[in-house]
Scaffold this motif. Structure first.
Motif, PDB file in Angstrom:
ATOM      1  N   GLU A  34       0.829  -1.202   0.000  1.00  0.00           N
ATOM      2  CA  GLU A  34       0.000   0.000   0.000  1.00  0.00           C
ATOM      3  C   GLU A  34       0.864   1.252   0.000  1.00  0.00           C
ATOM      4  N   ASN A  35       0.491   2.197  -0.867  1.00  0.00           N
ATOM      5  CA  ASN A  35       1.061   3.530  -0.853  1.00  0.00           C
ATOM      6  C   ASN A  35       2.576   3.553  -1.082  1.00  0.00           C
ATOM      7  N   PRO A  36       3.089   3.001  -2.193  1.00  0.00           N
ATOM      8  CA  PRO A  36       4.524   3.112  -2.461  1.00  0.00           C
ATOM      9  C   PRO A  36       4.871   4.479  -3.059  1.00  0.00           C
ATOM     10  N   GLU A  37       6.041   4.955  -2.766  1.00  0.00           N
ATOM     11  CA  GLU A  37       6.565   6.158  -3.410  1.00  0.00           C
ATOM     12  C   GLU A  37       7.419   5.719  -4.591  1.00  0.00           C
ATOM     13  N   VAL A  38       7.201   6.334  -5.738  1.00  0.00           N
ATOM     14  CA  VAL A  38       7.918   5.965  -6.956  1.00  0.00           C
ATOM     15  C   VAL A  38       8.726   7.170  -7.435  1.00  0.00           C
ATOM     16  N   TYR A  39      10.029   6.959  -7.579  1.00  0.00           N
ATOM     17  CA  TYR A  39      10.941   8.001  -8.054  1.00  0.00           C
ATOM     18  C   TYR A  39      11.610   7.535  -9.345  1.00  0.00           C
ATOM     19  N   ILE A  40      11.815   8.477 -10.261  1.00  0.00           N
ATOM     20  CA  ILE A  40      12.529   8.203 -11.503  1.00  0.00           C
ATOM     21  C   ILE A  40      13.874   8.920 -11.451  1.00  0.00           C
ATOM     22  N   PHE A  41      14.957   8.164 -11.656  1.00  0.00           N
ATOM     23  CA  PHE A  41      16.302   8.727 -11.723  1.00  0.00           C
ATOM     24  C   PHE A  41      16.831   8.531 -13.151  1.00  0.00           C
ATOM     25  N   HIS A  42      17.370   9.589 -13.720  1.00  0.00           N
ATOM     26  CA  HIS A  42      17.962   9.471 -15.057  1.00  0.00           C
ATOM     27  C   HIS A  42      18.850  10.677 -15.329  1.00  0.00           C
ATOM     28  N   ASN A  43      19.646  10.567 -16.372  1.00  0.00           N
ATOM     29  CA  ASN A  43      20.461  11.689 -16.830  1.00  0.00           C
ATOM     30  C   ASN A  43      19.665  12.507 -17.838  1.00  0.00           C
ATOM     31  N   GLN A  44      19.718  13.812 -17.668  1.00  0.00           N
ATOM     32  CA  GLN A  44      18.965  14.728 -18.532  1.00  0.00           C
ATOM     33  C   GLN A  44      19.937  15.603 -19.321  1.00  0.00           C
ATOM     34  N   PRO A  45      19.744  15.716 -20.643  1.00  0.00           N
ATOM     35  CA  PRO A  45      20.667  16.549 -21.430  1.00  0.00           C
ATOM     36  C   PRO A  45      20.611  18.014 -21.002  1.00  0.00           C
ATOM     37  N   LYS A  46      21.770  18.649 -20.987  1.00  0.00           N
ATOM     38  CA  LYS A  46      21.828  20.082 -20.721  1.00  0.00           C
ATOM     39  C   LYS A  46      21.574  20.848 -22.013  1.00  0.00           C
ATOM     40  N   SER A  47      21.099  22.074 -21.845  1.00  0.00           N
ATOM     41  CA  SER A  47      20.808  22.888 -23.023  1.00  0.00           C
ATOM     42  C   SER A  47      22.083  23.296 -23.753  1.00  0.00           C
ATOM     43  N   ASP A  48      23.183  23.436 -23.002  1.00  0.00           N
ATOM     44  CA  ASP A  48      24.423  23.866 -23.632  1.00  0.00           C
ATOM     45  C   ASP A  48      25.297  22.686 -24.051  1.00  0.00           C
ATOM     46  N   TYR A  49      25.633  21.819 -23.074  1.00  0.00           N
ATOM     47  CA  TYR A  49      26.547  20.714 -23.369  1.00  0.00           C
ATOM     48  C   TYR A  49      26.505  19.718 -22.231  1.00  0.00           C
ATOM     49  N   GLY A  50      26.595  18.430 -22.569  1.00  0.00           N
ATOM     50  CA  GLY A  50      26.661  17.403 -21.540  1.00  0.00           C
ATOM     51  C   GLY A  50      25.293  17.026 -20.994  1.00  0.00           C
ATOM     52  N   TYR A  51      25.288  16.555 -19.756  1.00  0.00           N
ATOM     53  CA  TYR A  51      24.069  16.064 -19.122  1.00  0.00           C
ATOM     54  C   TYR A  51      24.210  16.201 -17.615  1.00  0.00           C
ATOM     55  N   THR A  52      23.081  16.038 -16.910  1.00  0.00           N
ATOM     56  CA  THR A  52      23.092  16.124 -15.453  1.00  0.00           C
ATOM     57  C   THR A  52      22.078  15.136 -14.889  1.00  0.00           C
ATOM     58  N   PRO A  53      22.367  14.467 -13.777  1.00  0.00           N
ATOM     59  CA  PRO A  53      21.406  13.521 -13.189  1.00  0.00           C
ATOM     60  C   PRO A  53      20.262  14.270 -12.510  1.00  0.00           C
ATOM     61  N   VAL A  54      19.031  13.768 -12.674  1.00  0.00           N
ATOM     62  CA  VAL A  54      17.849  14.389 -12.089  1.00  0.00           C
ATOM     63  C   VAL A  54      16.971  13.301 -11.492  1.00  0.00           C
ATOM     64  N   VAL A  55      16.031  13.710 -10.643  1.00  0.00           N
ATOM     65  CA  VAL A  55      15.084  12.792 -10.031  1.00  0.00           C
ATOM     66  C   VAL A  55      13.698  13.423 -10.081  1.00  0.00           C
ATOM     67  N   GLN A  56      12.685  12.590 -10.285  1.00  0.00           N
ATOM     68  CA  GLN A  56      11.291  13.045 -10.324  1.00  0.00           C
ATOM     69  C   GLN A  56      10.433  12.059  -9.548  1.00  0.00           C
ATOM     70  N   LYS A  57       9.592  12.578  -8.666  1.00  0.00           N
ATOM     71  CA  LYS A  57       8.646  11.749  -7.924  1.00  0.00           C
ATOM     72  C   LYS A  57       7.328  11.738  -8.693  1.00  0.00           C
ATOM     73  N   ILE A  58       6.883  10.539  -9.093  1.00  0.00           N
ATOM     74  CA  ILE A  58       5.654  10.444  -9.887  1.00  0.00           C
ATOM     75  C   ILE A  58       4.489   9.854  -9.101  1.00  0.00           C
ATOM     76  N   LEU A  59       4.749   9.150  -8.032  1.00  0.00           N
ATOM     77  CA  LEU A  59       3.702   8.584  -7.184  1.00  0.00           C
ATOM     78  C   LEU A  59       4.174   8.612  -5.739  1.00  0.00           C
ATOM     79  N   PRO A  60       3.255   8.753  -4.789  1.00  0.00           N
ATOM     80  CA  PRO A  60       1.806   8.949  -4.979  1.00  0.00           C
ATOM     81  C   PRO A  60       1.482  10.392  -5.318  1.00  0.00           C
TER      82      PRO A  60
END
Length: 294
Positions: free
Chosen positions: A165-191
């Protein structure tokens, strides 16, 4: 000691390797283009889903029971961390930096952690960091394979939500930068919570003609939320793949530079050795001529 033949073989091998690196650079650049195109197309669809949810919430301020997966008042029993990494090498610090980011973020969260890894290499690094992946998914090799992966992950989330019951779900991934390279980010999608509701309620309808919800409002909102979750996972996967290819492109650029320096250095050595050999032969000819003349 190097000989003319050994230097020639090394130079030929370096030239062949340089050709392979150029091919990999072209493939990485092409892959970046297709994932960026997918993200651009996804934005239009995402905007429509956001407007649909905003239209519903603008007409209805639902209570918690009317929203699927809405936060109960109990504390979460488990945390699911979905980590998008890589199955292939030659990506620099792509997986290492993401693993460090995941370790730091999960260390700050209370509760039982369950890690789902997308990519064998990031899964191995997470295991070394004491976050043994409970589930392991293959990284999609093209845009067309992202949707089946996302559908599989959503099914797993649904099954896990039914069990815990009631799990928290997080997404971790690398996101491209607008200028150059990438950066790791996290997003909580549930609950889903009050902040999630407020973010949609504040969305303004783009015209003066206010929308109306047709059909069963609860089923309509449920369908929109499913699409919201699908879009969140699809975007994370596409951004991760774009970042992976950007990292591979950077690695190939560094490799190409190193190979070019090696080819130049081998060329200098070859020319010096050949000139030295020519000088020795000329010296032998001159010495023989002087000996015969005497």
């Amino acid at each position: 000691m190097d000989t003319l033949e050994s230097l020639r073989r090394k130079a030929d091998g370096a030239a062949d390797l340089k050709s392979v690196v150029r091919t990999m650079k072209a493939m990485a650049a092409s892959n970046i283009g297709q994932y960026e195109t997918a993200l651009s197309s996804l934005k239009d669809y995402s905007d429509n889903v956001v407007l649909g949810i905003a239209a519903y919430l603008g007409n209805n301020r639902p209570d918690r029971s009317s929203i699927p997966d809405f936060t109960p008042k109990k504390t979460p029993t488990s945390i699911i961390a979905i980590v998008f990494g890589s199955d292939q090498g030659l990506v620099g610090q792509f997986n290492d930096s993401l693993t460090g980011f995941v370790s730091n973020k999960l260390g700050e969260l209370p509760g039982e952690k369950k890690v789902w890894a997308i990519g064998e290499r990031v899964g191995l690094l997470l295991s070394d960091a004491d976050f043994e992946p409970e589930k392991l998914f293959l990284v999609p090799g093209s845009v067309q394979l992202i949707s089946p992966l996302v559908g599989e992950i959503l099914i797993e989330i649904h099954q896990h939500s039914a069990e815990f019951e009631n799990p928290e779900v997080y997404i971790f991934h690398n996101q491209p930068k607008s200028d150059y390279g990438y950066t790791p980010v996290v997003q909580k999608i549930l609950p889903l919570d009050e902040n999630w509701l407020d973010s949609f309620i504040k969305t303004k309808w783009p015209s003066n003609n206010l929308p109306q919800v047709v059909g069963d409002p609860k089923r309509t909102l449920s369908a929109l939320i499913r699409e919201y979750l699908f879009i969140s996972l699809f975007r994370a996967c596409a951004e991760s793949l774009a970042s992976e290819n950007a990292s591979r492109l950077q690695a190939m650029q560094r490799a190409e530079k190193s190979i070019q320096e090696l080819v130049t250095d081998l060329g200098f050595k070859f020319n010096r050795l050949r000139q030295s050999s020519i000088d020795e032969e000329l010296f032998d000819v001159v010495s023989g001529f002087e000996a015969l003349k005497d």
